[in-house]
Design an enzyme around this catalytic site. Structure first.
Site, PDB file in Angstrom:
ATOM      1  N   GLU A 186       0.835  -1.205   0.000  1.00  0.00           N
ATOM      2  CA  GLU A 186       0.000   0.000   0.000  1.00  0.00           C
ATOM      3  C   GLU A 186       0.873   1.261   0.000  1.00  0.00           C
ATOM      4  O   GLU A 186       0.794   2.105   0.899  1.00  0.00           O
ATOM      5  CB  GLU A 186      -0.969  -0.009   1.184  1.00  0.00           C
ATOM      6  CG  GLU A 186      -2.027  -1.087   1.054  1.00  0.00           C
ATOM      7  CD  GLU A 186      -3.161  -0.963   2.060  1.00  0.00           C
ATOM      8  OE1 GLU A 186      -4.269  -1.415   1.757  1.00  0.00           O
ATOM      9  OE2 GLU A 186      -2.926  -0.393   3.167  1.00  0.00           O
ATOM     10  N   GLU A 293      -6.064  -6.968  -1.803  1.00  0.00           N
ATOM     11  CA  GLU A 293      -6.699  -7.066  -0.489  1.00  0.00           C
ATOM     12  C   GLU A 293      -8.165  -6.707  -0.610  1.00  0.00           C
ATOM     13  O   GLU A 293      -8.513  -5.712  -1.251  1.00  0.00           O
ATOM     14  CB  GLU A 293      -6.055  -6.098   0.514  1.00  0.00           C
ATOM     15  CG  GLU A 293      -4.623  -6.373   0.866  1.00  0.00           C
ATOM     16  CD  GLU A 293      -4.120  -5.447   1.966  1.00  0.00           C
ATOM     17  OE1 GLU A 293      -4.963  -4.861   2.693  1.00  0.00           O
ATOM     18  OE2 GLU A 293      -2.901  -5.318   2.105  1.00  0.00           O
TER      19      GLU A 293
END
Length: 380
Positions: A186, A293
């Protein structure tokens, strides 16, 4: 993860995009609507199959501390056998740098090597998620581990290279080479702060490319290396997400596959997701796109989110995943990984004194008794 919360690629059609990060990621002016493909294909081992993936980072740690995971029938099985029995073909596991074991972060190299052996023994492919931190990494956390503290960008890139090469070398030596590698997790805002903030795209790309190059060198060259994934969490805004990758590629960033986090409580509805995946495929037709995710609740969330697309029940969790797959497929995506699937009975393995709740346990694919919810088959 968001708790309770690629050698170089060159592109000439997106000159100036690196300025976007300091200018709010406004639309990029370019000579072409599509970012140019890499002038040299850096490697060829890109997955061809649709990925049905599951993040197993917590599973081994939970099992060693007494959690017995049960299949939907109630039969106790090894965690990764349950994964295999429910037709998943990939797992994902994070690797931390010098974690201290708290807050669910016990994924050091010996731990990951054991997980990789288990996965490969069961015929599962592995996405290795390199966090490059001792702590959770996400858009708000990208902290440099103590062993690299105070290093400038050149020293830090050398450290990233040496560390990554050693990791891949050790994994290959035990016969468990990863099948895809995330360089950072991320990384919207960069990684290894402060030096690697993405507001200084040149520094940031130097660090990510050091990791990617190390993967290539440790893998015996371009033809035998796993794909390099670059993973961010901007799914709710297609224009900003495309602009981010254009800026990254324009600065020379190496990316073979694109990874996105998609949590509906933070990243918008299915229309936002579909638009983002479609826009990425349109602009980067040479790069596969994955939902790296995702998760939804089987029980009422503790964080108080109300903008959820399905009820917070086992059936709602299942229905969400059944609806998600065609959205991603139809938009041009190539697979989905579920995050936090084994975050169950955390009282046995989670030491997290500063967390007021354990919201992640409400998104697990196992209930409080360690039994698989119906949603374990939601990605079928």
């Amino acid at each position: 993860m968001t708790q309770v919360r690629t050698f170089q690629v060159r592109a000439v059609a997106v000159i100036g995009c690196s300025l976007l990060l300091s200018a709010g990621l406004s639309a990029c002016t370019s000579a072409s609507s599509q970012a140019a493909a890499p002038s040299v294909h850096t490697q060829s081992v890109v997955p061809s199959e649709w990925i049905r993936g599951i993040d197993v980072s917590e599973a081994r740690g939970a099992e060693t501390r007494g959690v017995a995971f049960k299949d939907t029938s109630g039969v106790v099985k090894p965690a990764l056998q349950i994964v295999k029995d429910h037709s998943y073909n990939w797992v994902r596991v994070r690797l931390m740098v010098d974690p201290d074991g708290r807050y669910g972060l016990f994924q050091d190299l010996p731990y990951v090597k054991a997980v990789m052996k288990d996965a490969k023994m069961r015929g599962l492919k592995v996405l290795l998620d390199l966090h490059y931190s001792h702590w959770w990494t996400d858009p708000g956390n990208q902290w440099t581990p103590a062993r690299w503290a105070g290093q400038d960008v050149n020293s830090l890139s050398s450290s990233v290279y040496a560390y990554t090469k050693d990791v891949i070398t050790q994994l290959r030596a035990q016969g468990t080479a990863p099948d895809m590698v995330q360089v950072g997790n991320e990384i919207n805002g960069g990684m290894l702060w402060e030096v690697g903030r993405s507001s200084n795209m040149a520094n940031f790309v130097k660090l990510t490319n050091a990791g990617a190059t190390a993967v290539r060198d440790a893998s015996g060259g371009a033809a035998t290396m796993p794909a390099i994934m670059v993973h961010i969490a901007k799914t709710g805004n297609a224009a900003e997400t495309v602009a981010w990758y254009k800026a990254f590629v324009a600065a020379g960033g190496w990316v073979d596959t694109i990874g996105l986090s998609y949590y509906p409580m933070w990243h918008g509805d299915f229309a936002n997701l579909s638009g983002t995946v479609s826009a990425l495929r349109s602009n980067f037709s040479w790069a596969k796109v994955y939902i790296t995710e995702t998760a939804l609740y089987w029980s009422a969330n503790q964080a108080g989110y109300t903008n959820l697309p399905y009820p917070q029940t086992p059936q709602g969790q299942y229905d969400y995943l059944k609806a998600l797959t065609p959205v991603v497929r139809n938009a041009g995506g190539s697979g989905i990984f579920y995050w936090g699937a084994f975050w169950s009975q955390s009282g046995k393995w989670l030491t997290a004194p500063d967390w007021k709740d354990d919201d992640a346990s409400r998104r697990s694919l196992f209930d409080d008794g360690g039994r698989a919810t119906k949603a374990i088959d939601g990605l079928n």
